[in-house]
Design a protein around this motif. Sequence first.
Motif, PDB file in Angstrom:
ATOM      1  N   ALA A   1       2.840  -1.813  -7.018  1.00  0.00           N
ATOM      2  CA  ALA A   1       1.507  -1.365  -6.577  1.00  0.00           C
ATOM      3  C   ALA A   1       1.394  -1.473  -5.060  1.00  0.00           C
ATOM      4  O   ALA A   1       0.906  -0.550  -4.393  1.00  0.00           O
ATOM      5  CB  ALA A   1       0.421  -2.184  -7.262  1.00  0.00           C
ATOM      6  N   ALA A   2       1.874  -2.589  -4.505  1.00  0.00           N
ATOM      7  CA  ALA A   2       1.825  -2.767  -3.051  1.00  0.00           C
ATOM      8  C   ALA A   2       2.784  -1.794  -2.362  1.00  0.00           C
ATOM      9  O   ALA A   2       2.457  -1.237  -1.306  1.00  0.00           O
ATOM     10  CB  ALA A   2       2.157  -4.218  -2.692  1.00  0.00           C
ATOM     11  N   GLN A   3       3.948  -1.565  -2.953  1.00  0.00           N
ATOM     12  CA  GLN A   3       4.906  -0.624  -2.380  1.00  0.00           C
ATOM     13  C   GLN A   3       4.336   0.798  -2.368  1.00  0.00           C
ATOM     14  O   GLN A   3       4.540   1.542  -1.404  1.00  0.00           O
ATOM     15  CB  GLN A   3       6.223  -0.643  -3.165  1.00  0.00           C
ATOM     16  N   SER A   4       3.635   1.156  -3.432  1.00  0.00           N
ATOM     17  CA  SER A   4       3.098   2.522  -3.522  1.00  0.00           C
ATOM     18  C   SER A   4       2.062   2.802  -2.428  1.00  0.00           C
ATOM     19  O   SER A   4       1.835   3.952  -2.072  1.00  0.00           O
ATOM     20  CB  SER A   4       2.496   2.785  -4.900  1.00  0.00           C
ATOM     21  N   GLU A   5       1.455   1.755  -1.910  1.00  0.00           N
ATOM     22  CA  GLU A   5       0.486   1.909  -0.823  1.00  0.00           C
ATOM     23  C   GLU A   5       1.104   1.573   0.538  1.00  0.00           C
ATOM     24  O   GLU A   5       0.386   1.461   1.534  1.00  0.00           O
ATOM     25  CB  GLU A   5      -0.732   1.018  -1.073  1.00  0.00           C
ATOM     26  N   GLY A   6       2.420   1.386   0.550  1.00  0.00           N
ATOM     27  CA  GLY A   6       3.093   1.076   1.803  1.00  0.00           C
ATOM     28  C   GLY A   6       2.822  -0.322   2.314  1.00  0.00           C
ATOM     29  O   GLY A   6       2.990  -0.605   3.500  1.00  0.00           O
TER      30      GLY A   6
END
Length: 193
Positions: free
Chosen positions: A142-147
């Motif tokens: 989830a954090a990766q998907s938002e950079g």
Amino acid sequence: MNAQEPRRKERADVARNRAKILEAAEAHFRASGVTASLEAVAKDAGVGHATLFRHFPTREALLASLLRIHRERLLERRQELDRLTDTAEALRQWLLGVEEYCGLYEGLWEPLAAAARSAEADHPLARSCEELILTTGTYLKAAQSEGRARPDLEGLDLFIAASAVSWLAGSGTTDEAAVARLRTLFEIGYRTQ
């Protein structure tokens, strides 16, 4: 037993002995760590060695049963974390929970890290690690998907790092200020902003 047959209800005395063993083990593991005497656990539970080993054939099986209780409590925290709109904060809060979980008993990080790396699907602690690693991966993605987290990391990486921080916090060789700095360094290492 056939897969469709209902599971037999556990006898009251068997359930009572199991509960007493778990209660005594919790106290001993909290006081002495994961290497606590199983003989002392059986004695304090008021059962013989055979009864203890009938319920829990290995130390890891006993530890896994205790951790199942704590894991359920940790997983219940997901409800509040899932309400957070900041994915990086949700990941940070989850990792603090994993750190706390891995620090329940002195020396716990070692069998958990070994189980996380183990290729044995039937390792008693594998399920504990598997669920926590998967959940860590969910928050990380989830954090990766938002950079907000590095794209080259996996849930296992952060699980092992959180358990290492837990080990340092419980080792008695590092003061709380140093542990706080290590947590910050860990967070800087996996975040992108």
